[in-house]
Write a protein that holds these residues in place. Structure first.
Motif, PDB file in Angstrom:
ATOM      1  N   PHE A   1      -3.053 -35.488   0.320  1.00  0.00           N
ATOM      2  CA  PHE A   1      -3.558 -36.799   0.740  1.00  0.00           C
ATOM      3  C   PHE A   1      -3.158 -37.894  -0.242  1.00  0.00           C
ATOM      4  O   PHE A   1      -3.049 -39.056   0.131  1.00  0.00           O
ATOM      5  N   GLU A   2      -2.943 -37.522  -1.472  1.00  0.00           N
ATOM      6  CA  GLU A   2      -2.536 -38.520  -2.465  1.00  0.00           C
ATOM      7  C   GLU A   2      -1.164 -39.100  -2.123  1.00  0.00           C
ATOM      8  O   GLU A   2      -0.906 -40.279  -2.337  1.00  0.00           O
ATOM      9  N   LYS A   3      -0.278 -38.246  -1.563  1.00  0.00           N
ATOM     10  CA  LYS A   3       1.043 -38.723  -1.160  1.00  0.00           C
ATOM     11  C   LYS A   3       1.021 -39.361   0.220  1.00  0.00           C
ATOM     12  O   LYS A   3       1.803 -40.263   0.500  1.00  0.00           O
TER      13      LYS A   3
ATOM     14  N   ASP B   1      -6.668 -33.141  -3.845  1.00  0.00           N
ATOM     15  CA  ASP B   1      -7.428 -33.725  -2.737  1.00  0.00           C
ATOM     16  C   ASP B   1      -8.834 -34.117  -3.169  1.00  0.00           C
ATOM     17  O   ASP B   1      -9.382 -35.139  -2.728  1.00  0.00           O
ATOM     18  N   ILE B   2      -9.430 -33.317  -4.035  1.00  0.00           N
ATOM     19  CA  ILE B   2     -10.770 -33.658  -4.547  1.00  0.00           C
ATOM     20  C   ILE B   2     -10.708 -34.930  -5.390  1.00  0.00           C
ATOM     21  O   ILE B   2     -11.576 -35.807  -5.283  1.00  0.00           O
ATOM     22  N   ILE B   3      -9.679 -35.031  -6.214  1.00  0.00           N
ATOM     23  CA  ILE B   3      -9.521 -36.250  -7.021  1.00  0.00           C
ATOM     24  C   ILE B   3      -9.302 -37.451  -6.113  1.00  0.00           C
ATOM     25  O   ILE B   3      -9.842 -38.541  -6.350  1.00  0.00           O
ATOM     26  N   PHE B   4      -8.506 -37.269  -5.051  1.00  0.00           N
ATOM     27  CA  PHE B   4      -8.307 -38.357  -4.101  1.00  0.00           C
ATOM     28  C   PHE B   4      -9.617 -38.767  -3.430  1.00  0.00           C
ATOM     29  O   PHE B   4      -9.876 -39.965  -3.229  1.00  0.00           O
TER      30      PHE B   4
ATOM     31  N   LEU C   1     -16.844 -30.123 -20.121  1.00  0.00           N
ATOM     32  CA  LEU C   1     -15.781 -29.223 -20.534  1.00  0.00           C
ATOM     33  C   LEU C   1     -14.426 -29.826 -20.200  1.00  0.00           C
ATOM     34  O   LEU C   1     -14.265 -30.459 -19.167  1.00  0.00           O
ATOM     35  N   LEU C   2     -13.480 -29.599 -21.082  1.00  0.00           N
ATOM     36  CA  LEU C   2     -12.157 -30.124 -20.838  1.00  0.00           C
ATOM     37  C   LEU C   2     -11.485 -29.350 -19.709  1.00  0.00           C
ATOM     38  O   LEU C   2     -11.758 -28.174 -19.482  1.00  0.00           O
ATOM     39  N   ALA C   3     -10.627 -30.041 -19.017  1.00  0.00           N
ATOM     40  CA  ALA C   3      -9.888 -29.401 -17.911  1.00  0.00           C
ATOM     41  C   ALA C   3      -8.974 -28.324 -18.474  1.00  0.00           C
ATOM     42  O   ALA C   3      -8.370 -28.487 -19.528  1.00  0.00           O
ATOM     43  N   PRO C   4      -8.881 -27.172 -17.771  1.00  0.00           N
ATOM     44  CA  PRO C   4      -8.045 -26.093 -18.311  1.00  0.00           C
ATOM     45  C   PRO C   4      -6.563 -26.412 -18.277  1.00  0.00           C
ATOM     46  O   PRO C   4      -5.802 -25.834 -19.029  1.00  0.00           O
ATOM     47  N   GLU C   5      -6.145 -27.270 -17.373  1.00  0.00           N
ATOM     48  CA  GLU C   5      -4.723 -27.554 -17.293  1.00  0.00           C
ATOM     49  C   GLU C   5      -4.381 -28.785 -18.126  1.00  0.00           C
ATOM     50  O   GLU C   5      -5.126 -29.749 -18.152  1.00  0.00           O
ATOM     51  N   PHE C   6      -3.283 -28.680 -18.797  1.00  0.00           N
ATOM     52  CA  PHE C   6      -2.787 -29.807 -19.597  1.00  0.00           C
ATOM     53  C   PHE C   6      -1.322 -30.027 -19.211  1.00  0.00           C
ATOM     54  O   PHE C   6      -0.407 -29.582 -19.883  1.00  0.00           O
ATOM     55  N   ASN C   7      -1.133 -30.687 -18.101  1.00  0.00           N
ATOM     56  CA  ASN C   7       0.204 -30.994 -17.613  1.00  0.00           C
ATOM     57  C   ASN C   7       0.366 -32.493 -17.474  1.00  0.00           C
ATOM     58  O   ASN C   7      -0.518 -33.276 -17.851  1.00  0.00           O
ATOM     59  N   PHE C   8       1.479 -32.888 -16.910  1.00  0.00           N
ATOM     60  CA  PHE C   8       1.764 -34.315 -16.777  1.00  0.00           C
ATOM     61  C   PHE C   8       0.759 -35.014 -15.875  1.00  0.00           C
ATOM     62  O   PHE C   8       0.315 -36.123 -16.167  1.00  0.00           O
ATOM     63  N   GLU C   9       0.389 -34.340 -14.769  1.00  0.00           N
ATOM     64  CA  GLU C   9      -0.555 -34.959 -13.844  1.00  0.00           C
ATOM     65  C   GLU C   9      -1.914 -35.141 -14.502  1.00  0.00           C
ATOM     66  O   GLU C   9      -2.590 -36.147 -14.298  1.00  0.00           O
ATOM     67  N   ALA C  10      -2.347 -34.134 -15.306  1.00  0.00           N
ATOM     68  CA  ALA C  10      -3.631 -34.253 -15.984  1.00  0.00           C
ATOM     69  C   ALA C  10      -3.629 -35.407 -16.985  1.00  0.00           C
ATOM     70  O   ALA C  10      -4.586 -36.174 -17.074  1.00  0.00           O
ATOM     71  N   MET C  11      -2.534 -35.559 -17.753  1.00  0.00           N
ATOM     72  CA  MET C  11      -2.449 -36.670 -18.693  1.00  0.00           C
ATOM     73  C   MET C  11      -2.398 -38.004 -17.954  1.00  0.00           C
ATOM     74  O   MET C  11      -2.979 -39.002 -18.398  1.00  0.00           O
ATOM     75  N   LYS C  12      -1.727 -38.012 -16.808  1.00  0.00           N
ATOM     76  CA  LYS C  12      -1.648 -39.252 -16.026  1.00  0.00           C
ATOM     77  C   LYS C  12      -3.018 -39.660 -15.505  1.00  0.00           C
ATOM     78  O   LYS C  12      -3.384 -40.839 -15.534  1.00  0.00           O
TER      79      LYS C  12
ATOM     80  N   THR D   1     -12.431 -44.921 -11.738  1.00  0.00           N
ATOM     81  CA  THR D   1     -12.754 -45.553 -10.462  1.00  0.00           C
ATOM     82  C   THR D   1     -14.171 -46.118 -10.487  1.00  0.00           C
ATOM     83  O   THR D   1     -14.961 -45.868 -11.414  1.00  0.00           O
ATOM     84  N   GLU D   2     -14.485 -46.851  -9.430  1.00  0.00           N
ATOM     85  CA  GLU D   2     -15.827 -47.422  -9.326  1.00  0.00           C
ATOM     86  C   GLU D   2     -16.871 -46.319  -9.208  1.00  0.00           C
ATOM     87  O   GLU D   2     -17.982 -46.433  -9.752  1.00  0.00           O
ATOM     88  N   ALA D   3     -16.551 -45.238  -8.476  1.00  0.00           N
ATOM     89  CA  ALA D   3     -17.516 -44.147  -8.343  1.00  0.00           C
ATOM     90  C   ALA D   3     -17.788 -43.490  -9.697  1.00  0.00           C
ATOM     91  O   ALA D   3     -18.934 -43.160 -10.022  1.00  0.00           O
ATOM     92  N   ALA D   4     -16.719 -43.321 -10.530  1.00  0.00           N
ATOM     93  CA  ALA D   4     -16.916 -42.723 -11.858  1.00  0.00           C
ATOM     94  C   ALA D   4     -17.752 -43.644 -12.747  1.00  0.00           C
ATOM     95  O   ALA D   4     -18.644 -43.190 -13.479  1.00  0.00           O
ATOM     96  N   LYS D   5     -17.467 -44.944 -12.689  1.00  0.00           N
ATOM     97  CA  LYS D   5     -18.267 -45.880 -13.491  1.00  0.00           C
ATOM     98  C   LYS D   5     -19.727 -45.868 -13.037  1.00  0.00           C
ATOM     99  O   LYS D   5     -20.642 -45.927 -13.866  1.00  0.00           O
TER     100      LYS D   5
END
Length: 834
Positions: free
Chosen positions: A455-457, A519-522, A733-744, A751-755
């Protein structure tokens, strides 16, 4: 008299002295004494003609003439000239059999001597004889001359003749293609088509000969081929019936070549040999022929012809055909809608073939041209007639077919391009609304061809935001098309038809799978915006089809994105629909009842999708209670016109969905209900930024900041995640994955929901410290203090041990240094002495 006769006839006696040797060719002639005076090649040519023309060519003498031609190639041009003179005289005297023998002899000589260097001079005589036979009215001579020319065309000449021209042959063969003679009509047409094929093969292969791609030649060749192809569809239909009935065997079908089939073959060859600069020379007379003979309506022949062109043309030039056809559509903008519709249908049938070779700007150029035609159609018509509507549908189908053959990333670009051309909602004229609807239908056509994976794409921000604006359009058809676009992009498991009706019954054919992390992040980032737009859309109209379309979109959103992390947000969305139905006074009673029915249907759906049995039991209790007291709060949706005179009881708060009860269901299922308990349901918001909606946290913060207390804790703005000792708050807890998408994602702005969630957690900490008991706070923080003290003791002990180890190492180093000799007392070996 029978034994002695003269070859001269009385009318020819005056010519005796100037042409005696040439005239005396008969061996039994009384003038045979003069035969020795004639050249040998003439005697050999004379000997191939029989006494009786019905006997045909004398084979033995023809072999002698062939051997002589190969032995003396310098005499080949004279032999050709002499044969041409004899054939000319025979044609003038109507001796057609002798003329045919002369033509046959020239064919044999051409086949035997085609490798000779002097062939060019012989070819000139050969072509003159072919021309002489074509000029005669005898159809058999025309057919024979054409066959001879085809044989000549298949010969590859080493040294082409630059001065040779084929204007006469093109004109003559083209006229034969249109022959209407009572006898031998098909044979003459077939011969004309073969002759054109020979001309094409002879001229196209060599750039130094006459340019056959000139307009004067193409305007004769292409219409002649199309004239014979017009009956191709009918011939194929009759042939299919004959094959089915058994009157025609497949062997006969394969051997019997018809003019339409041969014309189609020649057209394929002509188009296949055309280069980029010459393809328009073929297309222009083709379009002119279709216009003059009104072959666009019906467009069966036009579709068949352009498919032949698209399949035969070199792939890199296929875009030129589409571009030329669009330009022709531009020039016919004043034609009847049927003609323009047929042109658009032809375009839709062939545009898919060109889509594979169109990338980048060329693809968007085709899309822009199609959209331009759509805008022109809407702007030039005051009323949409059925014929004009068919024309627009044909253009939309062409756009969809073109996009279907592109990769998904290009489909996204096409959808963005179309979305940017849709008029803004501020333009409320009827023409702008019609244009909005048409362009959104085009967007829908492309969206149905897109296969959603992420869905992000599928919903980039530059595409999602204007789409959400269009979801609030005041025009009902426009909003429904937007909902269909959402459904096409959201439906990854073909559930759109299953969820097409509002119901509280289970959906046995429902297909789903857990959403991915992206999709959850989206959902966390844009889910609130989409659900806010859905609520606004539901409140704009009481039409059943519009509400059903919005329900379908919401149901697909729930099925595709429902999980433990998103279920609370969806429950707030359902409570928001119910709150709009209960609190907005501008809505009609039937409209409110339908919103209540949609809310309970979505609650039952999310209960089954998420697998929360407690939530499903609670939803079923509400459904049972409404069946007993208020069936108008349940699906199916009510028609406003049918329910206009009935009194509907809306004051039934005990039949509404309770927020606290939903939170208890989640807690009993072992899930976190903090977001549901502390959040506020969605409300109407007609702004362009639906993510910024009013929250109760803001009002609480305002009230707390107004208090004057020495123990005021509202100024606390520390990072909640770092306060591991705070009661009721766990360390993130920190996310287990440390890739480019995670750093991005980490670098992206929250987002407004996170704030909003962060502010709510801060207020929860404030509330715990303000309202909690002191003993409870001590009990929760005491283990943490012990843990910290133990950790400090371990650190101090480790520092003491390290200090002791360091001191011992220093003493050992000093002792070793005292035992070593000074550097100046070192003795060098004798090897280093000079």
């Amino acid at each position: 008299m029978a034994l002695i006769r003269c070859c001269f006839e009385p009318p020819e006696l005056p010519e005796f002295f100037d042409s005696f040797v040439q005239r005396c060719t008969d061996p039994s002639c009384c003038c045979g004494c003069c035969s020795a005076l004639r050249p040998r090649y003439k005697r050999l040519v004379d000997n191939i003609f029989p006494v009786n023309p019905e006997d045909g060519l004398v084979k033995s003498n023809m072999e002698k003439l062939t051997f002589y031609s190969l032995s003396s190639p310098d005499k080949l041009d004279r032999i050709g000239e002499y044969l041409y003179q004899k054939a000319t005289k025979d044609i003038n005297r109507k001796r057609y059999k002798l003329a045919e023998i002369a033509m046959e002899a020239m064919d044999l000589l051409l086949q035997a001597c085609h490798a000779q260097t002097t062939l060019n001079l012989f070819v000139e005589s050969f072509l003159r004889m072919v021309q002489k036979l074509l000029e005669d009215s005898n159809p058999n001579l025309k057919i024979m001359a054409t066959n001879s020319f085809v044989k000549f065309a298949n010969i590859n000449e080493d040294t082409p003749s630059y001065h040779r021209r084929y204007d006469f042959f093109i004109s003559k063969f083209s006229s034969m293609c249109h022959s209407d003679a009572a006898s031998l009509r098909d044979s003459l047409r077939l011969a004309g088509i073969k002759g054109l094929q020979g001309v094409i093969r002879k001229t196209v292969s060599d750039d130094l000969v006459e340019n056959i791609w000139e307009a004067q030649h193409m305007e004769k060749i292409v219409p002649s081929l199309l004239f014979n192809m017009q009956f191709c569809v009918n011939v194929m239909f009759v042939k299919k019936n004959l094959l089915a009935s058994g009157d025609l065997t497949p062997v006969e079908d394969a051997t019997n070549v018809t003019p339409p089939a041969l014309a189609e073959e020649v057209l394929r060859e002509l188009v296949g040999r055309a280069s980029f600069g010459h393809i328009r020379s073929v297309l222009k007379p083709l379009l002119t022929h279709l216009d003059r003979h009104e072959l666009w309506v019906p467009n069966t022949f036009a579709i068949h012809t352009f498919r032949i062109v698209m399949i035969s043309i070199q792939p890199q030039y296929s875009y030129t055909v589409v571009e030329t056809l669009m330009q022709h559509l531009d020039s016919n903008f004043k034609s009847s809608p049927k003609t323009r519709t047929s042109l658009a249908v032809v375009l839709s049938k062939i545009i898919a073939i060109a889509a594979g070779e169109s990338v980048g700007p060329s693809a968007l150029d085709i899309i822009n041209n199609l959209l331009t035609h759509l805008r022109t159609s809407v702007s030039t018509t005051t009323e949409i007639t059925p014929e004009e509507s068919q024309y627009q549908e044909a253009l939309i189908n062409a756009l969809g077919e073109f996009a279907n053959h592109h990769p998904d990333y290009q489909k996204i670009e096409i959808m963005l391009f179309i979305m940017n051309t849709v008029p803004d909602l501020s333009k409320k004229s009827r023409g702008d609304q019609m244009l909005q609807n048409i362009l959104l239908k085009s967007l829908l056509k492309v969206g149905t061809q897109y296969s959603t994976v992420s869905f992000e794409k599928a919903f980039p921000a530059s595409f999602l935001q204007p789409l959400l604006k269009m979801a609030r359009a005041p025009h009902d058809p426009t909003r429904m098309v937007v909902m269909q676009i959402f459904q096409a992009l959201l439906d990854r498991h073909q559930n759109e038809q299953v969820l097409s009706s509002v119901s509280v019954k289970p959906y046995p054919a429902l297909s789903q799978e857990p959403p991915s992390r992206s999709d959850i992040i989206f959902t966390h980032k844009y889910g609130a915006n989409i659900m806010q737009a859905l609520i606004d859309s539901m409140a704009l109209s009481d039409r059943v089809d519009a509400l059903t379309s919005s329900f379908n979109t919401a149901a697909l959103l729930i099925v595709e994105m429902s999980c433990n992390e998103t279920v609370q947000e969806f429950l707030l969305f359902i409570l928001g629909i119910q709150q709009v139905a209960s609190t907005v006074d501008t809505l009609g009673n039937v409209h409110k009842c339908n919103l209540h029915a949609i809310s309970i249907a979505l609650l039952v759906l999310i209960s089954r999708v998420s697998g929360i049995n407690n939530l499903l039991d609670y939803a079923q209790k509400i459904v049972d209670a409404r069946r007993e007291e208020a069936t108008h709060f349940l699906p199916p949706l009510l028609e406003p016109k049918k329910m206009s005179g009935k009194n509907l009881n809306l004051a039934l708060p005990h039949l509404s969905i309770d927020k606290l009860a939903l939170g208890e269901c989640l807690q009993n299922a072992g899930m976190d209900a903090q977001r549901l308990n502390t959040g506020t349901p969605y409300t109407l918001n007609q702004t362009d930024h639906p993510g910024h909606r009013h929250s109760w946290v803001e009002s609480v913060s305002t009230q707390l900041t107004q208090r004057n207390s020495s123990a005021d804790l509202t100024v606390y703005n520390g990072d909640v995640d770092s306060v591991s000792s705070s009661p009721g708050v766990c360390k993130k807890l920190l996310a287990p994955e440390f890739n480019f998408e995670a750093m991005k994602r980490a670098l992206a702005e929250p987002t407004e929901a996170a704030k909003r969630e962060q502010r709510e957690r801060q207020m929860q900490i404030v509330r715990n410290f303000r309202e909690g008991e002191f003993d409870d706070l001590m009990r929760r923080t005491e283990p943490k203090h012990d843990l910290i003290q133990n950790r400090l003791n371990e650190l101090f002990n480790s520092l003491a041990v390290e200090r002791q180890i360091t001191q011992s190492d220093n003493k050992a180093a000093q002792l070793q240094a005292s035992n070593e000799k000074p550097i100046y007392e070192t003795n060098f070996p004798e090897l280093f002495y000079y």
